[in-house]
Design a protein around this motif. Structure first.
Motif, PDB file in Angstrom:
ATOM      1  N   ILE A  33       0.526  -0.998  -0.425  1.00  0.00           N
ATOM      2  CA  ILE A  33      -0.047   0.520   0.265  1.00  0.00           C
ATOM      3  C   ILE A  33       0.738   0.927   0.049  1.00  0.00           C
ATOM      4  N   ASN A  34       2.114   1.320   0.691  1.00  0.00           N
ATOM      5  CA  ASN A  34       2.442   2.785   0.809  1.00  0.00           C
ATOM      6  C   ASN A  34       3.226   2.146  -0.589  1.00  0.00           C
ATOM      7  N   GLY A  35       4.049   3.805  -0.231  1.00  0.00           N
ATOM      8  CA  GLY A  35       4.519   3.828  -1.922  1.00  0.00           C
ATOM      9  C   GLY A  35       3.696   3.306  -3.362  1.00  0.00           C
ATOM     10  N   THR A  36       2.484   2.939  -3.847  1.00  0.00           N
ATOM     11  CA  THR A  36       2.024   2.776  -5.015  1.00  0.00           C
ATOM     12  C   THR A  36       0.689   4.018  -4.891  1.00  0.00           C
ATOM     13  N   GLU A  37       0.317   3.979  -6.236  1.00  0.00           N
ATOM     14  CA  GLU A  37      -0.356   4.742  -6.902  1.00  0.00           C
ATOM     15  C   GLU A  37      -1.796   3.409  -7.024  1.00  0.00           C
ATOM     16  N   GLY A  38      -3.246   4.024  -7.443  1.00  0.00           N
ATOM     17  CA  GLY A  38      -3.927   2.757  -7.555  1.00  0.00           C
ATOM     18  C   GLY A  38      -3.966   2.665  -8.968  1.00  0.00           C
ATOM     19  N   GLY A  39      -3.856   0.859  -9.335  1.00  0.00           N
ATOM     20  CA  GLY A  39      -3.715   0.678  -9.990  1.00  0.00           C
ATOM     21  C   GLY A  39      -4.573   0.553 -11.547  1.00  0.00           C
ATOM     22  N   GLY A  40      -4.329   0.579 -12.669  1.00  0.00           N
ATOM     23  CA  GLY A  40      -5.482   0.065 -13.862  1.00  0.00           C
ATOM     24  C   GLY A  40      -6.098   1.754 -13.412  1.00  0.00           C
ATOM     25  N   TYR A  41      -5.526   2.445 -13.088  1.00  0.00           N
ATOM     26  CA  TYR A  41      -5.894   3.910 -13.590  1.00  0.00           C
ATOM     27  C   TYR A  41      -4.881   4.557 -14.146  1.00  0.00           C
ATOM     28  N   TRP A  84     -13.983  -9.073 -10.663  1.00  0.00           N
ATOM     29  CA  TRP A  84     -13.616  -9.668 -11.398  1.00  0.00           C
ATOM     30  C   TRP A  84     -14.479 -11.218 -11.738  1.00  0.00           C
ATOM     31  N   ASN A  85     -13.006 -12.146 -11.045  1.00  0.00           N
ATOM     32  CA  ASN A  85     -14.392 -13.402 -11.646  1.00  0.00           C
ATOM     33  C   ASN A  85     -14.969 -14.101 -10.053  1.00  0.00           C
ATOM     34  N   ASP A  86     -16.067 -14.549 -10.489  1.00  0.00           N
ATOM     35  CA  ASP A  86     -16.528 -16.067  -9.884  1.00  0.00           C
ATOM     36  C   ASP A  86     -16.552 -15.140  -8.116  1.00  0.00           C
ATOM     37  N   GLY A  87     -17.671 -13.750  -8.608  1.00  0.00           N
ATOM     38  CA  GLY A  87     -18.127 -12.848  -7.215  1.00  0.00           C
ATOM     39  C   GLY A  87     -16.733 -12.086  -7.280  1.00  0.00           C
ATOM     40  N   ALA A  88     -15.748 -12.294  -6.946  1.00  0.00           N
ATOM     41  CA  ALA A  88     -15.008 -11.395  -6.595  1.00  0.00           C
ATOM     42  C   ALA A  88     -14.368  -9.996  -6.834  1.00  0.00           C
ATOM     43  N   GLN A  89     -14.418  -9.247  -6.061  1.00  0.00           N
ATOM     44  CA  GLN A  89     -13.953  -7.897  -6.048  1.00  0.00           C
ATOM     45  C   GLN A  89     -12.750  -7.157  -5.522  1.00  0.00           C
ATOM     46  N   GLY A  90     -12.530  -6.306  -6.119  1.00  0.00           N
ATOM     47  CA  GLY A  90     -10.567  -6.061  -5.024  1.00  0.00           C
ATOM     48  C   GLY A  90     -10.053  -4.825  -6.011  1.00  0.00           C
ATOM     49  N   VAL A  91      -8.727  -4.155  -5.607  1.00  0.00           N
ATOM     50  CA  VAL A  91      -8.006  -3.505  -6.131  1.00  0.00           C
ATOM     51  C   VAL A  91      -6.821  -3.930  -6.771  1.00  0.00           C
ATOM     52  N   THR A  92      -6.372  -2.759  -7.888  1.00  0.00           N
ATOM     53  CA  THR A  92      -4.711  -2.905  -7.671  1.00  0.00           C
ATOM     54  C   THR A  92      -4.190  -1.941  -7.570  1.00  0.00           C
ATOM     55  N   THR A  93      -3.070  -1.920  -7.108  1.00  0.00           N
ATOM     56  CA  THR A  93      -1.966  -0.975  -6.736  1.00  0.00           C
ATOM     57  C   THR A  93      -0.403  -1.571  -7.401  1.00  0.00           C
ATOM     58  N   ILE A  94       0.208   0.092  -7.836  1.00  0.00           N
ATOM     59  CA  ILE A  94       1.794   0.039  -8.566  1.00  0.00           C
ATOM     60  C   ILE A  94       2.166   0.821  -7.892  1.00  0.00           C
ATOM     61  N   SER A  95       3.661   0.284  -7.166  1.00  0.00           N
ATOM     62  CA  SER A  95       4.603   0.894  -7.272  1.00  0.00           C
ATOM     63  C   SER A  95       4.661   1.746  -8.246  1.00  0.00           C
ATOM     64  N   LYS A  96       5.356   3.135  -6.842  1.00  0.00           N
ATOM     65  CA  LYS A  96       5.624   4.964  -7.962  1.00  0.00           C
ATOM     66  C   LYS A  96       7.526   4.975  -8.056  1.00  0.00           C
ATOM     67  N   THR A  97       8.045   3.701  -7.797  1.00  0.00           N
ATOM     68  CA  THR A  97       9.234   3.706  -8.246  1.00  0.00           C
ATOM     69  C   THR A  97       9.405   2.714  -9.288  1.00  0.00           C
ATOM     70  N   ASP A  98       8.270   1.207  -9.266  1.00  0.00           N
ATOM     71  CA  ASP A  98       8.973   0.449 -10.018  1.00  0.00           C
ATOM     72  C   ASP A  98       8.067  -0.087 -10.775  1.00  0.00           C
ATOM     73  N   PRO A  99       7.179   0.249 -12.257  1.00  0.00           N
ATOM     74  CA  PRO A  99       6.130   0.167 -12.681  1.00  0.00           C
ATOM     75  C   PRO A  99       6.042  -2.240 -12.615  1.00  0.00           C
ATOM     76  N   ASN A 100       7.211  -2.520 -13.107  1.00  0.00           N
ATOM     77  CA  ASN A 100       6.580  -3.716 -13.004  1.00  0.00           C
ATOM     78  C   ASN A 100       6.643  -4.368 -11.626  1.00  0.00           C
TER      79      ASN A 100
END
Length: 728
Positions: A340-348, A358-374
């Motif tokens: 969580i810390n040092g990330t941005e919201g993923g997929g935006y 997502w599939n089969d009732g799943a729901q959530g978010v993704t995060t992506i590192s501010k310093t390492d997009p991989n």
């Protein structure tokens, strides 16, 4: 001289300077999306919102008596700081000068008009947060309408007579303009006294402030202060707070009701106690753990700051249910803080895997590192009904997936635009976090390769902004429907899908079930070789009214031009501001899916990392081919699989497996071809993990694509597998 009169002189002087053609004081407010003073807010995940004042239970009507009871109760700024740390917040907003809490000012003041303390509670809090590496932000209101709430008839929280004597003219503090003058003076008193204050959190606006250039003067006097505004997107503000709304599905997905579009700094303002007022009323309300953990994670996964309100008692302490939640969240967030810390919201705006439903009732978010997009993280807040999680990969080539808490490898596959995580047997009740390591994006044409046009564009927001890779720009359709965006690729190229990032534009009030955000609804996609002859649409449909990047899959073709026609949007006609509005931050055309079958290179080589690896794709040993190698899980039954292994004719062929085995024992594996058992292979030691060897076998294959799988028959898993080659 009183500050309000200084303000009048500043305004007058500005007018005279303008008339003379000279430089003026700060001009009309303007939005600054990015400024160094915002750095601490942009780096923050959350803040603690404290409504605490004269009307905090047990309520007081005498300022001195309230201050005395606060001090006798052992109030401590350090206590608030320690509780804020448990919530992993980086700032505290103190709301004492509040319209429904008695308008008390928790600092010694030379300005009469409402309660002010002898003890400098505000100064102590500023010093405590500074010592802890945090910030204090002061709540200020423009609202005098509650000036006698909770008092006997004839009594008032505001003293117009005293302030009038101070001002030198008659001022009615219960009027909007009179209270604006009173609060205006208090802004300057605070600025003069507290240079280490983080800024002001302002509840709505005042015409008096605007007429006297308050915000411009704050910028000039304290350029390090941030300005946050509640429920108004006032241009000069650094951050906009979206006050609590309910009725979302799922309930924790607060960002569904956020009406301010990123990259504006956005704050979600909500109560932790299940019931009661924003301030403590004498009840120890419960705290819904699942709801509030979900809110925190969903906000972090949307680059939204969580401003959590807790209801402190008169002595500053929190009731037991809130203390229990603070203690729980402290330990809980410690486990996943790196995701969580040092990330941005993923997929935006900042890239990343797709969040949402997502599939089969799943729901959530993704995060992506501010310093390492991989480096990315998948947060499954609501788990699927089964053991598989499937989400769009957005063109990212995944090399490794692990359970973030345990470090255990998670099996995965990629194909048709999706990342599929398999074999998940344990889910956290609030947030199962998967760390996803990637090796860049593939199959996405660079923004510089497009030439864009549109049938309608608002001034300053041309079609080119819809595919320029810059999140500070966007295309606006000028409220025109239907409308078309056309992508010119410069030459005929393979086209497989469209990815679209839309702005979050919804109503600012508690919306009805029919009032959705201004997103694409009905669409058609056309392709053309010459930009003139379009024919029938290659696909059409309804895009879901969901946040995050959305995709339109296309029948694979080779075309120079792609046209997206938008026929309708989700915003309702009752929402006149957003009806027919469409704003697209960015979009892109994908040429191929990650993991899709492609012609093999010379020698019919198939890299293991391009297939299915029940384990991890690693690159920590030298000598491998391609982007890495498959390191299967150390267990019997772990496997590596290659699909699309091409053979020219049906008959026998030789399969060569390039491998490394740094142990001292053989690691045998069972072989199947097209699901049929084809014997077993030995993978003897190769001295160390940096030394590679070949294991070969002759097996029957069919003309065209074949599927080859190696399954470990040893508790240590297979050897490290680099690639497979098929020869005759």
């Amino acid at each position: 001289m009183r500050r309000s009169w200084v303000g009048r002189l500043v305004a007058y002087g500005a007018a005279m300077l303008v008339a003379a053609g000279l430089a003026a004081v700060p001009s009309t407010a303007h939005a600054e999306l990015e400024n160094p003073r915002q750095d601490f807010l942009r780096a923050s995940q959350a803040g603690l919102f404290l409504h605490w004042g004269e009307r905090t239970a047990p309520a007081h009507t005498d300022c001195a008596a309230w201050e005395n009871d606060v001090t006798k109760g052992s109030w401590s700024a350090d206590y608030w700081v320690n509780e804020a740390k448990k919530l992993h917040t980086q700032y505290i907003v103190l709301a004492t000068f509040h319209s429904r809490l008695g308008y008390a000012r928790p600092w010694p003041s030379a300005i009469p008009g409402s309660c002010h303390t002898k003890r400098d509670f505000l100064g102590e809090l500023i010093a405590a947060t500074k010592k802890a590496g945090m910030k204090t932000i002061l709540y200020m209101t423009n609202d005098p309408q509650w000036h006698n709430e909770g008092l006997p008839s004839g009594k008032d929280w505001l003293d117009s007579k005293a302030f009038s004597s101070y001002a030198g003219h008659t001022v009615d503090l219960t009027s909007a303009n009179g209270f604006g003058e009173f609060s205006y003076d208090n802004f300057f008193e605070v600025m003069d006294r507290y240079p280490d204050l983080g800024g002001f959190w302002i509840d709505n606006d005042s015409q008096y402030w605007l007429d006297h250039n308050l915000y411009e003067q704050i910028r000039a006097k304290r350029p390090n202060y941030t300005l946050s505004n509640n429920n108004e997107d006032t241009p000069i503000m650094d951050m906009v707070s979206n006050e609590q709304k309910t009725g979302m599905t799922p309930s924790y997905d607060y960002p569904q009701a956020v009406w301010t579009a990123a990259p504006r700094l956005v704050e979600a303002d909500y109560k932790l106690p299940d019931s009661g007022s924003w301030w403590y009323t004498g009840t120890d309300s419960t705290v819904d753990t699942r709801l509030n953990v979900g809110r925190y994670i969903a906000n972090s996964g949307s680059s939204i700051k969580s401003l959590m309100d807790e209801t402190a008692m008169v002595n500053g302490k929190f009731p037991s249910h809130q203390l229990d939640y603070n203690n729980f969240l402290n330990g809980y967030l410690d486990q996943i803080w790196g995701s969580i810390n040092g990330t941005e919201g993923g997929g935006y705006l900042y890239g990343g895997l797709q969040p949402g439903f997502w599939n089969d009732g799943a729901q959530g978010v993704t995060t992506i590192s501010k310093t390492d997009p991989n480096l990315q993280f998948v947060h499954a807040i609501t788990k699927p009904s089964g053991s598989t999680l499937k989400l769009r990969d957005n063109g990212y080539r995944v090399t490794k997936v692990t359970n973030f808490r345990t470090g255990a490898a998670v099996g995965f596959t990629q194909g048709n635009g999706y990342l599929t995580l398999t074999g998940i047997s344990s889910w956290d009740p609030y947030d199962t976090v998967f760390q996803v390591n990637t090796n860049g994006r593939t199959g996405v044409y660079p923004a510089a390769t497009y030439t864009m046009s549109a049938t309608a564009s608002a001034s300053g927001h041309a079609a080119s902004a819809a595919a320029d890779g810059d999140y500070l720009t966007y295309w606006d359709n000028k409220k025109t429907l239907p409308v078309s965006l056309t992508y010119d690729l410069g030459s005929a190229k393979r086209v497989q899908y469209l990815g679209i990032n839309q702005r979050e534009d919804s109503v600012s009030y508690a919306r009805s079930s029919t009032e959705q955000s201004a997103r694409v609804k009905g669409y058609k996609v056309f392709v053309s070789t010459n930009g003139t002859d379009w024919g029938n649409p290659v696909t059409s449909g309804t895009m879901p009214s969901h946040r995050g990047v959305q995709f339109i899959d296309l029948p694979a073709s080779t075309s120079r031009y792609v046209k997206l026609e938008i026929d309708s949007t989700w915003a309702a006609s009752s929402d006149s501001t957003h009806y027919k509005l469409l704003r697209i931050d960015d979009s892109w055309i994908g040429s191929d899916y990650v993991g899709a079958t492609t012609p093999p290179p010379a020698g019919n080589r198939y890299e293991a990392e391009s297939g299915t690896c029940q384990g991890t794709v690693d690159a920590n040993h030298a000598g491998y081919s391609g982007a890495g190698f498959c390191n299967t899980t150390n267990t019997t039954g772990s496997y590596a699989e290659w699909t699309g292994v091409q053979a020219d004719t049906t008959g026998n062929a030789t399969l060569k497996f390039h491998y490394a085995n740094g142990t001292t024992t053989n690691r045998p594996a069972a072989l199947t071809v097209n699901g049929v058992a084809a014997g077993s292979l030995s993978f003897p030691p190769t001295t160390n993990w940096d030394t590679w060897a070949d294991a070969t076998v002759t097996v029957p294959v069919t003309s065209g694509a074949n599927t080859v799988r190696l399954t470990s028959t040893d508790a240590g898993g297979t050897a490290n597998l680099d690639y497979l080659e098929l020869t005759r």
